[in-house]
Design an enzyme around this catalytic site. Structure first.
Site, PDB file in Angstrom:
ATOM      1  N   ARG A   1       0.803  -1.211   0.000  1.00 57.56           N
ATOM      2  CA  ARG A   1       0.000   0.000   0.000  1.00 57.56           C
ATOM      3  C   ARG A   1       0.843   1.271   0.000  1.00 57.56           C
ATOM      4  O   ARG A   1       0.568   2.200  -0.763  1.00 57.56           O
ATOM      5  CB  ARG A   1      -0.937   0.020   1.225  1.00 57.56           C
ATOM      6  CG  ARG A   1      -2.230  -0.747   1.036  1.00 57.56           C
ATOM      7  CD  ARG A   1      -2.729  -1.321   2.340  1.00 57.56           C
ATOM      8  NE  ARG A   1      -1.772  -2.283   2.859  1.00 57.56           N
ATOM      9  CZ  ARG A   1      -1.736  -3.568   2.454  1.00 57.56           C
ATOM     10  NH1 ARG A   1      -2.620  -4.006   1.601  1.00 57.56           N
ATOM     11  NH2 ARG A   1      -0.836  -4.388   2.930  1.00 57.56           N
ATOM     12  N   THR A   2       1.857   1.317   0.855  1.00 54.07           N
ATOM     13  CA  THR A   2       2.644   2.550   0.959  1.00 54.07           C
ATOM     14  C   THR A   2       3.350   2.844  -0.349  1.00 54.07           C
ATOM     15  O   THR A   2       3.280   3.966  -0.876  1.00 54.07           O
ATOM     16  CB  THR A   2       3.667   2.437   2.107  1.00 54.07           C
ATOM     17  OG1 THR A   2       2.976   2.180   3.335  1.00 54.07           O
ATOM     18  CG2 THR A   2       4.474   3.717   2.237  1.00 54.07           C
TER      19      THR A   2
ATOM     20  N   LYS B   1      26.585  -5.101  -2.866  1.00 52.11           N
ATOM     21  CA  LYS B   1      28.023  -5.060  -3.117  1.00 52.11           C
ATOM     22  C   LYS B   1      28.772  -4.328  -2.003  1.00 52.11           C
ATOM     23  O   LYS B   1      29.980  -4.153  -2.085  1.00 52.11           O
ATOM     24  CB  LYS B   1      28.306  -4.365  -4.444  1.00 52.11           C
ATOM     25  CG  LYS B   1      27.617  -5.003  -5.649  1.00 52.11           C
ATOM     26  CD  LYS B   1      27.849  -4.177  -6.909  1.00 52.11           C
ATOM     27  CE  LYS B   1      27.102  -4.733  -8.110  1.00 52.11           C
ATOM     28  NZ  LYS B   1      27.255  -3.898  -9.318  1.00 52.11           N
TER      29      LYS B   1
ATOM     30  N   ARG C   1      11.708   3.502   2.616  1.00 55.13           N
ATOM     31  CA  ARG C   1      11.385   2.585   3.711  1.00 55.13           C
ATOM     32  C   ARG C   1      12.625   1.755   4.001  1.00 55.13           C
ATOM     33  O   ARG C   1      13.278   1.260   3.079  1.00 55.13           O
ATOM     34  CB  ARG C   1      10.215   1.665   3.355  1.00 55.13           C
ATOM     35  CG  ARG C   1      10.014   0.546   4.380  1.00 55.13           C
ATOM     36  CD  ARG C   1       8.722  -0.208   4.173  1.00 55.13           C
ATOM     37  NE  ARG C   1       7.586   0.614   4.577  1.00 55.13           N
ATOM     38  CZ  ARG C   1       6.346   0.153   4.692  1.00 55.13           C
ATOM     39  NH1 ARG C   1       6.085  -1.112   4.417  1.00 55.13           N
ATOM     40  NH2 ARG C   1       5.375   0.948   5.069  1.00 55.13           N
TER      41      ARG C   1
ATOM     42  N   HIS D   1       6.200   5.905  11.234  1.00 52.27           N
ATOM     43  CA  HIS D   1       5.553   5.778   9.918  1.00 52.27           C
ATOM     44  C   HIS D   1       4.679   7.014   9.726  1.00 52.27           C
ATOM     45  O   HIS D   1       3.453   6.933   9.724  1.00 52.27           O
ATOM     46  CB  HIS D   1       4.730   4.497   9.863  1.00 52.27           C
ATOM     47  CG  HIS D   1       4.383   4.034   8.475  1.00 52.27           C
ATOM     48  ND1 HIS D   1       4.574   4.821   7.361  1.00 52.27           N
ATOM     49  CD2 HIS D   1       3.836   2.879   8.026  1.00 52.27           C
ATOM     50  CE1 HIS D   1       4.174   4.158   6.282  1.00 52.27           C
ATOM     51  NE2 HIS D   1       3.724   2.970   6.663  1.00 52.27           N
TER      52      HIS D   1
END
Length: 322
Positions: free
Chosen positions: A54-55, A83, A104, A132
């Site tokens: 959703r986000t 890497k 995120r 959040h």
């Protein structure tokens, strides 16, 4: 359009009451007309080091509906971090390509660090169990739409209050609006002491419960359910012990206030029974849709657009939403 040095959104704690109400008004404007060209020529980078549906999709939809372009990744395994590239180098590199970074990350504090090293604004789309803030803005918008106010509400937070970053952010945002919180959680998932201390510091009223029944629910204006997050547990035995502690079923709502609305940041597992979905109190799918309008507002604010800029915008492309 006003320009500020750093318009990053890392934590909801930094937003004043006036800013929250301004973003809600901006979201209302975008709900009326979500399709525009106000971000034409802008590039939004979405960096998701942790899974999201959703986000991520609502941010990308918001950018696309406003005429911007999106770059980024949804799987860090395909990036140079495998890497050994540092987060700082990744952020500085992407900032050279984009006007705004939405990130995120699984580490608490990663968003704040990114905002400190990035020359472009950073929006925190969730950092571990910490914050959040964009979910909180859509939660606030949903509460405002359903209750007609943010003032003097009784809000029940249910389930995973230890690791649930959405409830932590909502708690901090509501400090401006004289709420009464009920914390409903098993002992293992109780609200952390630091957030209870935050409540005491800001004179936020709260009551703690272990029980979850129709008599508790009867007191609520907003019932905010949360998923017990398996990915936050290092001890899977502990997860199995608490995962089904609280399940909301339709028969538990027979004493509920008429104005009660049930929110959930989604995804749900089994903490809300499917027979609740067609209850007039259920609002979690509309809540998810509100994420589009809230995130359109957040993106524009981070890029320096004011509420007046949005109200006076002449790039509207479509008829109003249904």
């Amino acid at each position: 359009m006003s320009i500020l040095e750093n318009r990053s959104l890392v934590t909801i704690a930094n937003l004043s009451k006036e800013k929250i109400l301004q973003l809600i008004e901006m979201a209302k404007e975008f709900e009326r007309f979500p399709n525009r060209k106000i971000l034409e020529g802008r590039i939004i980078a979405t960096l998701f080091f942790e899974p999201s549906t959703r986000t991520r999709l609502s941010f990308e939809t918001a950018a696309n509906r406003l005429g911007g372009k999106v770059i980024g990744f949804t799987d860090p395994k395909v990036t140079s971090s495998t890497k050994g590239e540092t987060l700082k180098d990744t952020i500085r590199m992407v900032a050279g390509y984009a006007d705004l970074i939405v990130m995120r990350h699984f580490l608490e504090g990663a968003a704040r660090y990114a905002s400190e090293v990035s020359p472009v604004p950073v929006i925190n789309a969730g950092d571990g169990a910490n914050q959040h803030p964009t979910q909180t803005m859509l939660d606030l918008y949903s509460i405002y739409k359903t209750q007609g106010t943010l003032e003097n509400l009784t809000i029940h937070l249910v389930g995973d209050l230890k690791y649930g970053r959405t409830v932590h952010s909502l708690l901090m945002a509501m400090r401006h609006f004289n709420p009464t919180f009920h914390f409903i959680a098993p002992t293992e998932l109780a609200m952390p002491e630091e957030y209870k201390e935050y409540c005491q510091l800001h004179k936020i009223k709260y009551i703690e419960h272990n029980d979850f029944d129709e008599n508790i629910i009867a007191q609520a204006d907003v019932l905010y359910m949360t998923r017990v997050q398996r990915e936050r547990f290092t001890d899977l035995m502990e997860y199995e012990r608490v995962k089904n502690t609280y399940i909301l079923r339709r028969e538990m709502l027979h004493k509920a206030k008429e104005n009660l609305r049930i929110l959930h940041p989604l995804p749900r597992v089994n903490e809300i029974s499917y027979d609740v979905d067609d209850s007039p109190h259920a609002y979690y799918f509309q809540q998810a849709q509100n994420g589009l309008y809230a995130r359109e507002a957040i993106i524009c604010d981070a890029l320096g657009y004011s509420l007046e800029d949005v109200k006076n915008d002449t790039t509207i492309l479509s008829f109003p939403t249904k």
